[in-house]
Design an enzyme around this catalytic site. Structure first.
Site, mmCIF file in Angstrom:
data_model
loop_
_atom_site.group_PDB
_atom_site.id
_atom_site.type_symbol
_atom_site.label_atom_id
_atom_site.label_comp_id
_atom_site.label_asym_id
_atom_site.label_seq_id
_atom_site.Cartn_x
_atom_site.Cartn_y
_atom_site.Cartn_z
ATOM 1 N N TYR A 96 26.576 -16.373 -23.664
ATOM 2 C CA TYR A 96 25.734 -15.679 -24.637
ATOM 3 C C TYR A 96 26.389 -15.584 -26.012
ATOM 4 C CZ TYR A 96 22.704 -14.363 -20.775
ATOM 5 O OH TYR A 96 21.857 -14.393 -19.697
ATOM 6 N N LYS A 147 33.597 -18.064 -11.297
ATOM 7 C CA LYS A 147 33.421 -19.425 -10.765
ATOM 8 C C LYS A 147 34.691 -20.193 -11.113
ATOM 9 C CE LYS A 147 30.827 -22.620 -8.815
ATOM 10 N NZ LYS A 147 30.241 -22.550 -7.460
ATOM 11 N N ASP A 165 28.405 -17.805 -6.439
ATOM 12 C CA ASP A 165 27.335 -18.234 -5.522
ATOM 13 C C ASP A 165 27.464 -17.511 -4.178
ATOM 14 O OD1 ASP A 165 29.663 -19.714 -5.704
ATOM 15 O OD2 ASP A 165 28.787 -21.607 -5.102
ATOM 16 N N ASP A 219 24.134 -10.931 -15.802
ATOM 17 C CA ASP A 219 22.705 -10.889 -16.103
ATOM 18 C C ASP A 219 21.908 -11.243 -14.847
ATOM 19 O OD1 ASP A 219 20.370 -10.702 -17.486
ATOM 20 O OD2 ASP A 219 20.645 -12.505 -18.693
#
Ligand code: NAD
Length: 340
Positions: free
Chosen positions: A124, A172, A205, A229
């Protein structure tokens, strides 16, 4: 003395939700001096920008704002006003609690999670461009030690102050070795300063799956911007949907309280959508202002109305077309009534 608070109705369903919330907050007896400011597509013509300086100046002067959602054009048009406010005021921590409420049919009735989302960088940061128009585009994901350290510290401080047992860093780092590698390294370093709070980490994930299957094993999740988010909407889904998910954007001295959901423009002006998320954002604001007793009263009233299930909006009914669903203002009225 009255609390002077910037009030931003927003657009779409924002104005009706903010109005319902204002009425509930005033019914607590706490005195407010609202400084109403307009932002979004509707002020473009007047000011040439969807976020006039006067809005930011008002929040800086008052330190606290209650905000309705603001529409962002998809793909083209002006950049998100919501993201711009967070960046301009360095509201680096986005706090999104998701707590189950009796009366809402959900799979895991004891969910009690808090997502702490980094609010100023990651994907972002908005550094993106066309490499070849219509063929390839590029976006740059920024992760810094400074921003990571302060968001993880915020999560631990929140955990401590609110009697929470566990902070989970979501990342991640197996694939994004530079950016999330740094994020995870800094999170582990910060965790050393909080031996009284448990710490672990999860790949995003896997985290998504675990939240669906075993949410009660988690407590406070601290996430880079995009993961926070997405996962916070997932957590909202676990406790009944976006209509009941409150949020706060917090910086060093300033704080803006707003629901997790967007402007739901298709329902604008219909007195239809659920005011709970905005009202519970108001509860977070009352706590921030030190008005704990009033906050507890509003929260208890919201829970009563939802548990009874008679004066709730369509999204909290077993069928979406349930004719007994009430409107936004009628649900707020029931909450006010339950506070008496
Ligand atoms: P949305 O949150 O507006 O709506 C998603 C779904 O949730 C819709 O089905 C909607 O009807 C439902 N929903 C949302 N709020 C609800 C409520 N209070 N009660 C009952 N149901 C509710 O998301 P979207 O459609 O992706 O976005 C619409 C606009 O809002 C976009 O322009 C987006 O950029 C903007 N947005 C703003 C904010 C913000 O102001 N902070 C946050 C998210 C999205």
């Amino acid at each position: 003395m009255a609390h002077r608070v910037t009030l931003i109705p927003g657009d779409g369903t924002g104005p009706e939700l903010v109005e319902a919330t204002r009425r509930v907050l005033e019914a607590t007896g706490v005195a407010f001096d609202w400084d109403q400011q307009e932002a979004g597509a509707d002020v473009m013509d007047k000011y040439g920008t969807p976020l006039p300086d006067i809005v930011l100046d008002s929040i800086r002067a008052n330190s606290v704002a209650l905000k309705g959602p603001i529409t962002t054009p998809v793909g083209t048009g002006f950049r998100s006003v919501n993201v711009a406010i967070r960046k301009a005021l360095d509201l680096y921590a986005n706090l999104r609690p998701a707590r189950a409420m009796e009366g809402i049919p959900i799979c895991h009735p004891d969910v009690d999670l808090v997502v702490v989302r980094e609010n100023t960088e990651g994907l972002y940061a908005g550094i993106e461009h066309d490499v070849i128009p219509d063929v390839a585009a590029e976006s740059i994901r920024i992760i810094t030690r400074r921003a990571t350290e302060r968001i993880v510290r915020f999560a631990f401080e929140y955990a401590r102050a609110n009697g929470r047992r566990l902070v989970t860093a979501v990342h991640k780092a197996n694939i994004l070795k530079a950016t999330d590698g740094l994020y995870l390294k800094v999170a582990r370093e910060v965790a050393q300063d909080y031996p009284d709070v448990e710490f672990n980490d999860r790949i995003v994930d896997n985290m998504a799956m675990q939240l669906v299957q075993r949410p009660r094993e988690y407590d406070v999740l601290v996430c880079p911007n995009l993961f926070g988010d997405v996962l916070s909407d997932l957590c909202s889904g676990l406790v009944g949907g976006l209509g009941v998910a409150p949020g706060a954007n917090i910086g060093h001295d300033l704080a803006v309280f707003e629901p997790v959901h967007g402007s739901a423009p298709k329902y604008a002006g219909q007195n239809k959508v659920n005011p709970t998320a905005t009202i519970l954002s108001g509860v977070l604001m009352l706590r921030h202002l030190g008005e704990r007793a009033a906050a507890d009263r509003v929260e208890a009233a919201v829970r009563t109305v939802i548990r009874e299930g008679t004066h709730v909006t369509y999204d909290l009914k077993p069928a979406r077309d349930d004719p007994t669903a009430v409107g936004t203002q009628e649900m707020a009225d029931a909450i006010i009534e339950a506070m008496q």
